[in-house]
Design a protein around this motif. Structure first.
Motif, PDB file in Angstrom:
ATOM      1  N   ARG A 322      -9.156  -1.690   1.585  1.00  0.00           N
ATOM      2  CA  ARG A 322      -9.442  -1.408   2.991  1.00  0.00           C
ATOM      3  C   ARG A 322      -8.158  -1.085   3.759  1.00  0.00           C
ATOM      4  O   ARG A 322      -8.118  -0.135   4.551  1.00  0.00           O
ATOM      5  N   ASP A 325      -6.902   2.291   2.673  1.00  0.00           N
ATOM      6  CA  ASP A 325      -7.818   3.286   3.236  1.00  0.00           C
ATOM      7  C   ASP A 325      -7.483   3.553   4.703  1.00  0.00           C
ATOM      8  O   ASP A 325      -7.339   4.702   5.136  1.00  0.00           O
ATOM      9  N   GLY A 328      -4.485   5.669   5.579  1.00  0.00           N
ATOM     10  CA  GLY A 328      -4.594   7.105   5.341  1.00  0.00           C
ATOM     11  C   GLY A 328      -4.299   7.530   3.922  1.00  0.00           C
ATOM     12  O   GLY A 328      -4.412   8.705   3.575  1.00  0.00           O
ATOM     13  N   ASP A 329      -3.938   6.585   3.059  1.00  0.00           N
ATOM     14  CA  ASP A 329      -3.645   6.891   1.655  1.00  0.00           C
ATOM     15  C   ASP A 329      -4.943   6.809   0.856  1.00  0.00           C
ATOM     16  O   ASP A 329      -5.205   5.842   0.139  1.00  0.00           O
ATOM     17  N   HIS A 330      -5.754   7.860   0.959  1.00  0.00           N
ATOM     18  CA  HIS A 330      -7.100   7.825   0.398  1.00  0.00           C
ATOM     19  C   HIS A 330      -7.122   7.842  -1.128  1.00  0.00           C
ATOM     20  O   HIS A 330      -8.019   7.251  -1.744  1.00  0.00           O
ATOM     21  N   SER A 331      -6.156   8.505  -1.738  1.00  0.00           N
ATOM     22  CA  SER A 331      -6.150   8.541  -3.209  1.00  0.00           C
ATOM     23  C   SER A 331      -5.898   7.149  -3.785  1.00  0.00           C
ATOM     24  O   SER A 331      -6.527   6.748  -4.778  1.00  0.00           O
ATOM     25  N   ALA A 333      -6.579   4.371  -2.141  1.00  0.00           N
ATOM     26  CA  ALA A 333      -7.754   3.590  -1.747  1.00  0.00           C
ATOM     27  C   ALA A 333      -8.852   3.735  -2.796  1.00  0.00           C
ATOM     28  O   ALA A 333      -9.529   2.751  -3.143  1.00  0.00           O
ATOM     29  N   LEU A 334      -9.013   4.939  -3.317  1.00  0.00           N
ATOM     30  CA  LEU A 334     -10.021   5.178  -4.359  1.00  0.00           C
ATOM     31  C   LEU A 334      -9.769   4.293  -5.582  1.00  0.00           C
ATOM     32  O   LEU A 334     -10.708   3.774  -6.184  1.00  0.00           O
ATOM     33  N   TYR A 337     -10.845   0.688  -4.561  1.00  0.00           N
ATOM     34  CA  TYR A 337     -12.302   0.614  -4.375  1.00  0.00           C
ATOM     35  C   TYR A 337     -13.010   0.711  -5.728  1.00  0.00           C
ATOM     36  O   TYR A 337     -13.978  -0.020  -5.995  1.00  0.00           O
ATOM     37  N   ARG A 356     -17.681   3.927   0.901  1.00  0.00           N
ATOM     38  CA  ARG A 356     -16.373   4.565   1.026  1.00  0.00           C
ATOM     39  C   ARG A 356     -16.064   5.444  -0.189  1.00  0.00           C
ATOM     40  O   ARG A 356     -15.454   6.514  -0.048  1.00  0.00           O
ATOM     41  N   LEU A 360     -15.152   9.255   0.367  1.00  0.00           N
ATOM     42  CA  LEU A 360     -13.812   9.715  -0.009  1.00  0.00           C
ATOM     43  C   LEU A 360     -13.850  10.781  -1.108  1.00  0.00           C
ATOM     44  O   LEU A 360     -13.012  11.683  -1.132  1.00  0.00           O
ATOM     45  N   TYR A 361     -14.814  10.672  -2.020  1.00  0.00           N
ATOM     46  CA  TYR A 361     -14.923  11.666  -3.095  1.00  0.00           C
ATOM     47  C   TYR A 361     -15.601  12.946  -2.626  1.00  0.00           C
ATOM     48  O   TYR A 361     -15.603  13.960  -3.344  1.00  0.00           O
TER      49      TYR A 361
END
Length: 396
Positions: A322, A325, A328-331, A333-334, A337, A356, A360-361
């Motif tokens: 979380r 995420d 802003g570092d979504h990669s 975060a994936l 998660y 999420r 995100l994907y």
């Protein structure tokens, strides 16, 4: 005034000053001089009662009642009838705290606090619960209750340290340590001045002696050689300095060490996996609540790396994901998660995690995004996350 009474008065002063152990010893001394000193006997019983020694306090009061016909002792005995139940509730609260069922533990501790029996430990445990909940002012009140009775209580000091670590209480200066450092620095300056005066240290000769300069550089390189700082690590353990312990563990965990150093590093790992993990998690939660995602990530990562055997691990994994995420570092975060979905598919945060992952994907891999959206819909058909976004992913 006889000697027994004088000693009892001193015991009373010690008790009022928060020195319960000294007060008990003085009570014993007073009673040994006069077994008829009913006030001293009652006070000792009360002190044992506050410490949670129900059998010991009742024994003292019963003796006073039977030997001295003391009515106050009888009232104390009658008033402690429900304390056996409270003691069982206290024991149950300890189990709930270990299971991180903090609200349930607090309810039991509130029932325990209906009498002064086991006053010190009930307040200590209540303080710890409030710290875990982030209700720091309530925790401070409970700690203050303990210090009024036992100014040197180890657990209360430990709880204060936890509050210092989250900046609720200002860190206290260690006067003794400051004095020692001051004296050491003063001595070094004096020695330096004496050395210069006597010609032992000659800066002029030193700067012109190239051979000596080379030797110093070589020696300096030897001194810079990386060595496991065993004494420092032992100090970190004693001081509960989890950040320094983590640094040393992370630095040395994959390096060759002696058997003794390996055992010490293993001890560090055990501490980090328990108390340290909780410390990092609490700080990470604090920073996340304040919107400081960089620090939240830093502490959740430490907790994540050392706490894989902790009951907190599902919470740590989710809140790390979380925090990353929200930063802003979504990669990244994936990654976390996905780890949560793989390791804790029945966990409390699974609905949020699936949502999420689907979102995100969405712009990266539509097939994977759809698979997570379908998983969310199948597992949690009534979920609040089954909104228009999930619907658009499924029908895109």
């Amino acid at each position: 005034m006889n000697r027994s009474q004088k000693i009892y008065n001193r015991a009373l002063d010690k008790y009022n000053g928060g020195h319960i152990e000294s007060a008990i010893k003085l009570c014993d001394k007073s009673i040994s001089l006069n077994a008829k000193n009913r006030a001293a006997i009652n006070l000792k019983g009360l002190l044992l009662y506050l410490k949670g020694d129900l059998w010991g306090s009742r024994k003292i009061w019963n003796m006073n009642y039977k030997s001295n016909n003391d009515i106050i002792s009888k009232k104390y005995i009658d008033g402690s009838k429900d304390d056996e139940i409270r003691f069982r509730l206290y024991g149950r609260s300890l189990m709930l705290i270990k299971e991180l069922r903090i609200n349930e533990a607090l309810k039991l501790l509130q029932r325990c606090a209906e009498s002064d029996f086991n006053y010190i430990e009930v307040n200590n445990c209540s303080a710890l619960c409030y710290i875990k909940k982030g209700e720091y002012q309530k925790a401070l009140k409970k700690i203050d209750n303990v210090f009024k009775v036992d100014a040197d209580n180890f657990k209360a000091k430990k709880n204060i340290k936890l509050l210092e670590d989250v900046d609720v209480v200002k860190k206290r200066f260690d006067i003794k340590r400051i004095i020692v450092i001051f004296l050491f620095v003063t001595c070094m300056i004096l020695l330096l001045l004496v050395g210069i005066h006597r010609g032992i240290i000659n800066f002029k000769n030193y700067s012109g002696n190239k051979k000596y300069e080379v030797k110093v550089r070589k020696d300096h390189n030897i001194l810079k050689k990386d060595v496991f700082a065993r004494e420092d690590v032992e100090k970190y353990i004693q001081a509960k300095d989890y950040d320094s312990m983590y640094f040393q563990f992370d630095k040395w965990k994959n390096k060759k060490l002696s058997a003794e150093d390996k055992r010490l590093l293993s001890t560090v790992h055990q501490i980090l996996n328990g108390e340290g993990c909780l410390y990092f998690y609490n700080l990470g939660s604090k920073y996340l609540d304040n919107g400081d995602y960089d620090n939240a990530i830093s502490y959740f990562k430490k907790s994540y790396e050392v706490g894989n055997k902790s009951d907190l691990y599902p919470h740590i994994t989710y809140f790390l994901a979380r925090s990353v995420d929200l930063s802003g570092d979504h990669s990244s975060a994936l990654k976390y998660y996905s780890q949560y979905d793989k390791s804790f598919p029945q966990g409390n945060y699974e609905e949020s995690v699936l949502y999420r992952l689907a979102v995100l994907y969405r712009g990266m891999n539509s097939d994977i995004s759809k698979s997570y959206a379908k998983k969310l819909l199948d597992r949690y058909p009534g979920s609040i996350y089954n909104n228009s976004i999930i619907d658009s992913i499924l029908h895109s």
